[in-house]
Motif scaffolding. Structure first.
Motif, PDB file in Angstrom:
ATOM      1  N   GLN A  16      -9.770   0.236 -39.953  1.00  0.00           N
ATOM      2  CA  GLN A  16     -10.780   0.041 -38.911  1.00  0.00           C
ATOM      3  C   GLN A  16     -10.834   1.272 -38.008  1.00  0.00           C
ATOM      4  O   GLN A  16      -9.868   1.634 -37.343  1.00  0.00           O
ATOM      5  CB  GLN A  16     -10.462  -1.205 -38.083  1.00  0.00           C
ATOM      6  CG  GLN A  16     -11.600  -1.621 -37.179  1.00  0.00           C
ATOM      7  CD  GLN A  16     -11.692  -3.122 -37.003  1.00  0.00           C
ATOM      8  OE1 GLN A  16     -10.762  -3.847 -37.336  1.00  0.00           O
ATOM      9  NE2 GLN A  16     -12.809  -3.584 -36.489  1.00  0.00           N
ATOM     10  N   LEU A  17     -12.007   1.925 -38.011  1.00  0.00           N
ATOM     11  CA  LEU A  17     -12.197   3.139 -37.229  1.00  0.00           C
ATOM     12  C   LEU A  17     -12.622   2.837 -35.801  1.00  0.00           C
ATOM     13  O   LEU A  17     -12.117   3.433 -34.849  1.00  0.00           O
ATOM     14  CB  LEU A  17     -13.249   4.030 -37.903  1.00  0.00           C
ATOM     15  CG  LEU A  17     -12.893   4.540 -39.305  1.00  0.00           C
ATOM     16  CD1 LEU A  17     -14.115   5.162 -39.966  1.00  0.00           C
ATOM     17  CD2 LEU A  17     -11.759   5.562 -39.227  1.00  0.00           C
ATOM     18  N   THR A  18     -13.594   1.953 -35.651  1.00  0.00           N
ATOM     19  CA  THR A  18     -14.074   1.504 -34.336  1.00  0.00           C
ATOM     20  C   THR A  18     -14.300   0.008 -34.424  1.00  0.00           C
ATOM     21  O   THR A  18     -14.002  -0.617 -35.443  1.00  0.00           O
ATOM     22  CB  THR A  18     -15.392   2.210 -33.945  1.00  0.00           C
ATOM     23  OG1 THR A  18     -16.457   1.724 -34.789  1.00  0.00           O
ATOM     24  CG2 THR A  18     -15.279   3.726 -34.102  1.00  0.00           C
ATOM     25  N   SER A  19     -14.849  -0.559 -33.379  1.00  0.00           N
ATOM     26  CA  SER A  19     -15.098  -2.003 -33.388  1.00  0.00           C
ATOM     27  C   SER A  19     -16.106  -2.403 -34.454  1.00  0.00           C
ATOM     28  O   SER A  19     -16.161  -3.567 -34.866  1.00  0.00           O
ATOM     29  CB  SER A  19     -15.600  -2.457 -32.013  1.00  0.00           C
ATOM     30  OG  SER A  19     -16.818  -1.798 -31.699  1.00  0.00           O
ATOM     31  N   ASN A  20     -16.902  -1.446 -34.913  1.00  0.00           N
ATOM     32  CA  ASN A  20     -17.955  -1.785 -35.861  1.00  0.00           C
ATOM     33  C   ASN A  20     -18.006  -0.851 -37.067  1.00  0.00           C
ATOM     34  O   ASN A  20     -18.983  -0.840 -37.798  1.00  0.00           O
ATOM     35  CB  ASN A  20     -19.330  -1.753 -35.159  1.00  0.00           C
ATOM     36  CG  ASN A  20     -20.258  -2.829 -35.688  1.00  0.00           C
ATOM     37  OD1 ASN A  20     -19.815  -3.906 -36.042  1.00  0.00           O
ATOM     38  ND2 ASN A  20     -21.542  -2.525 -35.749  1.00  0.00           N
ATOM     39  N   ALA A  60     -16.070  17.443 -36.035  1.00  0.00           N
ATOM     40  CA  ALA A  60     -16.804  16.203 -35.817  1.00  0.00           C
ATOM     41  C   ALA A  60     -18.302  16.413 -35.853  1.00  0.00           C
ATOM     42  O   ALA A  60     -19.056  15.548 -36.272  1.00  0.00           O
ATOM     43  CB  ALA A  60     -16.394  15.596 -34.471  1.00  0.00           C
ATOM     44  N   SER A  61     -18.773  17.573 -35.408  1.00  0.00           N
ATOM     45  CA  SER A  61     -20.206  17.828 -35.336  1.00  0.00           C
ATOM     46  C   SER A  61     -20.748  18.490 -36.589  1.00  0.00           C
ATOM     47  O   SER A  61     -21.917  18.835 -36.663  1.00  0.00           O
ATOM     48  CB  SER A  61     -20.516  18.721 -34.128  1.00  0.00           C
ATOM     49  OG  SER A  61     -19.846  19.962 -34.262  1.00  0.00           O
ATOM     50  N   GLU A  62     -19.880  18.697 -37.581  1.00  0.00           N
ATOM     51  CA  GLU A  62     -20.255  19.472 -38.761  1.00  0.00           C
ATOM     52  C   GLU A  62     -20.662  18.566 -39.906  1.00  0.00           C
ATOM     53  O   GLU A  62     -19.949  17.645 -40.262  1.00  0.00           O
ATOM     54  CB  GLU A  62     -19.069  20.331 -39.198  1.00  0.00           C
ATOM     55  CG  GLU A  62     -19.365  21.165 -40.443  1.00  0.00           C
ATOM     56  CD  GLU A  62     -18.128  21.924 -40.882  1.00  0.00           C
ATOM     57  OE1 GLU A  62     -18.280  22.874 -41.639  1.00  0.00           O
ATOM     58  OE2 GLU A  62     -17.021  21.547 -40.447  1.00  0.00           O
ATOM     59  N   ALA A  99     -19.123   6.788 -36.189  1.00  0.00           N
ATOM     60  CA  ALA A  99     -18.171   6.403 -37.239  1.00  0.00           C
ATOM     61  C   ALA A  99     -17.521   7.637 -37.853  1.00  0.00           C
ATOM     62  O   ALA A  99     -16.317   7.653 -38.109  1.00  0.00           O
ATOM     63  CB  ALA A  99     -18.894   5.588 -38.311  1.00  0.00           C
ATOM     64  N   HIS A 100     -18.321   8.684 -38.071  1.00  0.00           N
ATOM     65  CA  HIS A 100     -17.784   9.908 -38.675  1.00  0.00           C
ATOM     66  C   HIS A 100     -16.810  10.606 -37.736  1.00  0.00           C
ATOM     67  O   HIS A 100     -15.761  11.096 -38.163  1.00  0.00           O
ATOM     68  CB  HIS A 100     -18.929  10.847 -39.047  1.00  0.00           C
ATOM     69  CG  HIS A 100     -18.487  12.025 -39.842  1.00  0.00           C
ATOM     70  ND1 HIS A 100     -18.684  13.322 -39.440  1.00  0.00           N
ATOM     71  CD2 HIS A 100     -17.816  12.109 -41.029  1.00  0.00           C
ATOM     72  CE1 HIS A 100     -18.184  14.148 -40.338  1.00  0.00           C
ATOM     73  NE2 HIS A 100     -17.654  13.445 -41.312  1.00  0.00           N
ATOM     74  N   GLU A 101     -17.135  10.642 -36.461  1.00  0.00           N
ATOM     75  CA  GLU A 101     -16.236  11.259 -35.491  1.00  0.00           C
ATOM     76  C   GLU A 101     -14.911  10.509 -35.425  1.00  0.00           C
ATOM     77  O   GLU A 101     -13.841  11.112 -35.311  1.00  0.00           O
ATOM     78  CB  GLU A 101     -16.905  11.287 -34.117  1.00  0.00           C
ATOM     79  CG  GLU A 101     -18.063  12.278 -34.021  1.00  0.00           C
ATOM     80  CD  GLU A 101     -18.855  12.135 -32.745  1.00  0.00           C
ATOM     81  OE1 GLU A 101     -18.477  11.266 -31.913  1.00  0.00           O
ATOM     82  OE2 GLU A 101     -19.845  12.866 -32.557  1.00  0.00           O
ATOM     83  N   ALA A 102     -14.980   9.179 -35.521  1.00  0.00           N
ATOM     84  CA  ALA A 102     -13.748   8.380 -35.512  1.00  0.00           C
ATOM     85  C   ALA A 102     -12.906   8.682 -36.743  1.00  0.00           C
ATOM     86  O   ALA A 102     -11.667   8.706 -36.670  1.00  0.00           O
ATOM     87  CB  ALA A 102     -14.090   6.891 -35.448  1.00  0.00           C
ATOM     88  N   GLN A 383     -10.319  -1.063 -28.489  1.00  0.00           N
ATOM     89  CA  GLN A 383     -10.190   0.066 -29.389  1.00  0.00           C
ATOM     90  C   GLN A 383      -8.727   0.299 -29.758  1.00  0.00           C
ATOM     91  O   GLN A 383      -7.826   0.005 -28.980  1.00  0.00           O
ATOM     92  CB  GLN A 383     -10.742   1.342 -28.716  1.00  0.00           C
ATOM     93  CG  GLN A 383     -12.233   1.256 -28.408  1.00  0.00           C
ATOM     94  CD  GLN A 383     -13.071   1.271 -29.671  1.00  0.00           C
ATOM     95  OE1 GLN A 383     -12.684   1.894 -30.651  1.00  0.00           O
ATOM     96  NE2 GLN A 383     -14.197   0.589 -29.643  1.00  0.00           N
ATOM     97  N   TRP A 384      -8.522   0.842 -30.971  1.00  0.00           N
ATOM     98  CA  TRP A 384      -7.170   1.238 -31.357  1.00  0.00           C
ATOM     99  C   TRP A 384      -6.751   2.472 -30.559  1.00  0.00           C
ATOM    100  O   TRP A 384      -7.559   3.317 -30.247  1.00  0.00           O
ATOM    101  CB  TRP A 384      -7.132   1.559 -32.851  1.00  0.00           C
ATOM    102  CG  TRP A 384      -7.371   0.360 -33.707  1.00  0.00           C
ATOM    103  CD1 TRP A 384      -8.541  -0.011 -34.279  1.00  0.00           C
ATOM    104  CD2 TRP A 384      -6.438  -0.635 -34.061  1.00  0.00           C
ATOM    105  NE1 TRP A 384      -8.404  -1.176 -34.980  1.00  0.00           N
ATOM    106  CE2 TRP A 384      -7.120  -1.584 -34.866  1.00  0.00           C
ATOM    107  CE3 TRP A 384      -5.077  -0.844 -33.787  1.00  0.00           C
ATOM    108  CZ2 TRP A 384      -6.495  -2.693 -35.389  1.00  0.00           C
ATOM    109  CZ3 TRP A 384      -4.457  -1.941 -34.325  1.00  0.00           C
ATOM    110  CH2 TRP A 384      -5.173  -2.860 -35.114  1.00  0.00           C
ATOM    111  N   GLU A 385      -5.500   2.541 -30.261  1.00  0.00           N
ATOM    112  CA  GLU A 385      -4.993   3.671 -29.465  1.00  0.00           C
ATOM    113  C   GLU A 385      -3.945   4.436 -30.254  1.00  0.00           C
ATOM    114  O   GLU A 385      -3.274   3.873 -31.102  1.00  0.00           O
ATOM    115  CB  GLU A 385      -4.394   3.164 -28.166  1.00  0.00           C
ATOM    116  CG  GLU A 385      -5.426   2.427 -27.281  1.00  0.00           C
ATOM    117  CD  GLU A 385      -4.758   1.855 -26.031  1.00  0.00           C
ATOM    118  OE1 GLU A 385      -3.527   1.937 -25.915  1.00  0.00           O
ATOM    119  OE2 GLU A 385      -5.492   1.319 -25.187  1.00  0.00           O
TER     120      GLU A 385
END
Length: 385
Positions: A16-20, A60-62, A99-102, A383-385
């Motif tokens: 799980q990367l984020t809540s969604n 992250a932005s690539e 999602a990609h940044e996570a 969120q996961w920490e």
């Protein structure tokens, strides 16, 4: 908490990367359905494991590297349909980027990601599933007049109940059955994998699974005779009209209007069904599904899921804003009312979380990842920490 996440991923194939948003390893998920065999990661992941760029650290932005072949760029002026498609893309783009940044921030997962193709067997000493079966074209076999005569041999392996030596089985009993392979429901209701043989090719049928291999014109045979039966989950990945698939001779396609005749309503369980439909990013197709196909099937739209495709180093498989080759696909979900349900009951069903994103490294061309478990997961409270 990250260590716990990684441990859960090793066991379940879901991170799980984020809540969604989730990263999934289809190989780990599929192998949980086998007892004596395993899906080979090196065979499943036949693409996007280029050793020359697998060690790069993505930003992250690539977006992923520009493709070598010439791509169709976004038109300078968009027609009405293209404008609608672009608006859809702009709405989902922030979700995909998040999602990609996570994923990029999950450095522990990225280390595992780069070795997915060489991942070992997690459950004891298991045999790898043979891939020689891919050489057999079932579409060609099913189209000839002899198809109803073709039979598949099912081998049921049972460990001997009395002869053991230090925990090792000394003998196994094998029961065989022969059954038609086309227009027939072939099922494994036991607690062990079944080895199947057809034309000297071996196949593995996992526990608690079945298949019905046939022409779409024979789908009426799946309509349950008992009104109390039916399917409560229907996943459809049609061979849509697709110029790319046609040109590459990947698989034969059908006119979109053909799917209007599918008896989805009759296949549904008497208490209703969840319908999941894979679609491409073509706006013409989306409009057809929303305005014609779902209404014809009696399906009421519920949610969108998005599959974001990445390489072994975490970079997207294509440029996110590339107009005709975007690195994601959409799964449309909707409810189909059964005989015992009405509109009021549909609204009381457990809501499906909208705009859920799952990330994975793609397998072979057009192969979809197993995502049934993700749709059942509830969003995290923090969120996961």
């Amino acid at each position: 908490m990250k260590n716990n996440q990684l441990q859960l991923f090793s066991e379940s194939g879901i991170y799980q990367l984020t809540s969604n948003a989730f990263f999934i390893d289809p190989v780990r998920i599929l192998n949980r359905s086998y007892t004596r065999f395993r899906v080979s990661p090196s065979t499943y992941y036949s693409r996007f494991f280029d050793s020359s760029n697998s060690t790069q650290v993505p930003k992250a932005s690539e977006d992923s590297r520009k493709r070598k072949r010439k791509q169709k760029k976004k038109p300078q002026s968009l027609n009405e349909r293209e404008q609608i498609a672009d608006r859809r893309h702009q709405e989902v783009k922030p979700l995909l980027l998040k999602a990609h940044e996570a994923l990029i921030e999950a450095t522990d997962l990225l280390k595992v990601l780069r070795n997915l193709r060489n991942d070992g067997c997690a459950v004891g000493e298991c045999k790898e599933l043979s891939e020689e079966s891919s050489e057999l074209s079932f579409m060609e076999l099913g189209s000839v007049w002899q198809a109803p005569l073709y039979e598949i041999v099912l081998n049921y392996y049972q460990d001997d109940k009395t002869f053991h030596n230090g925990g090792s089985v000394l003998a196994q009993s094998i029961e065989q059955s022969v059954t038609p392979v086309f227009n027939n429901l072939v099922a494994n209701e036991g607690s062990c994998d079944i080895e199947a043989e057809l034309f000297n090719h071996k196949y593995i049928i996992p526990i608690r699974s079945c298949f019905y291999m046939s022409d779409l014109r024979q789908i009426e045979n799946l309509i349950p005779a008992d009104s109390d039966c039916g399917f409560n989950l229907i996943v459809i990945d049609p061979p849509w009209e697709n110029g790319s698939a046609h040109q590459k001779l990947r698989y034969p396609t059908l006119p979109n209007r053909y799917y209007l005749s599918l008896p989805v309503k009759q296949l549904c369980h008497t208490s209703g069904s969840l319908v999941a439909l894979w679609v491409t990013n073509r706006e013409k197709l989306r409009g057809f599904v929303e305005n014609d196909l779902f209404p014809k099937w009696g399906v009421k739209y519920a949610a969108n899921f998005y599959w974001l495709k990445v390489k072994a180093n975490g970079m997207m498989t294509g440029e996110l804003d590339l107009f005709h080759h975007r690195p994601y696909e959409c799964l449309l979900l909707g409810y189909c009312e059964g005989k015992e349900t009405d509109s009021d009951n549909i609204t009381r069903l457990n809501p499906i979380p909208d705009n859920r994103v799952f990330v994975s490294v793609p397998g072979d061309y057009s192969r979809k990842p197993p995502i049934g478990e993700i749709s059942l997961r509830q969003p995290m409270t923090k969120q996961w920490e």
